[in-house]
Design an enzyme around this catalytic site. Structure first.
Site, PDB file in Angstrom:
ATOM      1  N   HIS A  60      -2.059   7.887   6.908  1.00  0.00           N
ATOM      2  CA  HIS A  60      -1.078   8.723   6.203  1.00  0.00           C
ATOM      3  C   HIS A  60      -1.736   9.985   5.653  1.00  0.00           C
ATOM      4  O   HIS A  60      -1.163  11.077   5.751  1.00  0.00           O
ATOM      5  CB  HIS A  60      -0.440   7.961   5.033  1.00  0.00           C
ATOM      6  N   GLY A 100       0.835  -1.189   0.000  1.00  0.00           N
ATOM      7  CA  GLY A 100       0.000   0.000   0.000  1.00  0.00           C
ATOM      8  C   GLY A 100       0.871   1.241   0.000  1.00  0.00           C
ATOM      9  O   GLY A 100       1.997   1.222   0.517  1.00  0.00           O
ATOM     10  N   CYS A 112       5.857  -0.265   7.307  1.00  0.00           N
ATOM     11  CA  CYS A 112       5.528   0.908   6.498  1.00  0.00           C
ATOM     12  C   CYS A 112       6.727   1.288   5.642  1.00  0.00           C
ATOM     13  O   CYS A 112       7.866   1.281   6.119  1.00  0.00           O
ATOM     14  CB  CYS A 112       5.151   2.061   7.430  1.00  0.00           C
ATOM     15  N   LEU A 113       6.465   1.636   4.387  1.00  0.00           N
ATOM     16  CA  LEU A 113       7.540   2.063   3.492  1.00  0.00           C
ATOM     17  C   LEU A 113       8.192   3.357   3.970  1.00  0.00           C
ATOM     18  O   LEU A 113       9.341   3.630   3.631  1.00  0.00           O
ATOM     19  CB  LEU A 113       7.004   2.230   2.068  1.00  0.00           C
ATOM     20  N   GLN A 115       2.923   9.892   1.154  1.00  0.00           N
ATOM     21  CA  GLN A 115       4.242   9.298   1.326  1.00  0.00           C
ATOM     22  C   GLN A 115       5.203   9.664   0.200  1.00  0.00           C
ATOM     23  O   GLN A 115       6.415   9.520   0.358  1.00  0.00           O
ATOM     24  CB  GLN A 115       4.127   7.776   1.412  1.00  0.00           C
ATOM     25  N   HIS A 154      -4.469   1.972   7.774  1.00  0.00           N
ATOM     26  CA  HIS A 154      -3.073   2.417   7.842  1.00  0.00           C
ATOM     27  C   HIS A 154      -2.822   3.523   6.809  1.00  0.00           C
ATOM     28  O   HIS A 154      -2.234   4.557   7.127  1.00  0.00           O
ATOM     29  CB  HIS A 154      -2.170   1.207   7.585  1.00  0.00           C
ATOM     30  N   GLU A 155      -3.279   3.307   5.583  1.00  0.00           N
ATOM     31  CA  GLU A 155      -3.031   4.287   4.518  1.00  0.00           C
ATOM     32  C   GLU A 155      -3.838   5.574   4.728  1.00  0.00           C
ATOM     33  O   GLU A 155      -3.343   6.671   4.452  1.00  0.00           O
ATOM     34  CB  GLU A 155      -3.320   3.681   3.144  1.00  0.00           C
TER      35      GLU A 155
END
Length: 168
Positions: free
Chosen positions: A138, A46, A92-93, A51, A134-135
């Site tokens: 962000h 994702g 997470c990225l 991000q 989660h996304e």
């Protein structure tokens, strides 16, 4: 298509609250394609536009093992469908190399636009429910490390700052 730079914690730009997408057009679809390329290359499941330092309410996701189920969520909204929570070991990225258990609502209803601007709704549980929450965090300027203790968050921040200094 182009790979985009993924911002990493503690970059303050990750705290920017994203604005709603006003128009679904070819420019947005190019960004979507670039975000998929970036996410797959990272590799991740994702990626929120925040991000990659584009502060609009856009998420790309693919939970399949073989990258065959790309999903797009424009202006996503979620409604919890239960008071039950489910723990999930999240990564997470933007916080590379760290994983922490986070409790989130176990079932949610998602309402969003697809890559063509069509509205859709669906119910989600398990990994999809966790990932969309989660996304969306962000997009709201939150990270999964905000759910862990201050001590753990500070330790993660210090380790990543050291890595960033070594790269520079």
């Amino acid at each position: 298509m182009a790979k985009l730079e993924i911002l990493e914690f503690p970059d303050p730009r990750l705290r920017t609250v994203a604005k709603p997408v006003e128009k679904v057009d070819d420019e947005l679809r190019k960004l979507i394609d670039d975000m998929f390329e970036t996410m797959y290359d990272a590799p991740g499941i994702g990626l929120a536009a925040s991000q990659v330092n584009v502060h609009i309410r856009l998420i790309v996701m693919d939970l399949s093992e073989d990258k065959s189920e790309p999903r797009v969520f424009i202006n996503p909204e979620i409604t919890p469908l239960t008071d039950d929570t489910a723990p999930y070991e999240e990564g997470c990225l933007s916080v590379p190399g760290f994983y922490e258990k986070v409790e989130r609502p176990a079932r949610v209803r998602i309402k969003a636009l697809d890559r063509d601007g069509n509205t859709f709704e669906e119910e989600a549980d398990e990994l999809l429910a966790t990932c969309i929450q989660h996304e969306i965090d962000h997009l709201d300027g939150k990270l999964f490390v905000d759910y862990v203790s201050r001590l753990k968050r500070d330790r993660i921040r210090k380790k990543l700052e050291k890595i960033h200094r070594q790269r520079a």
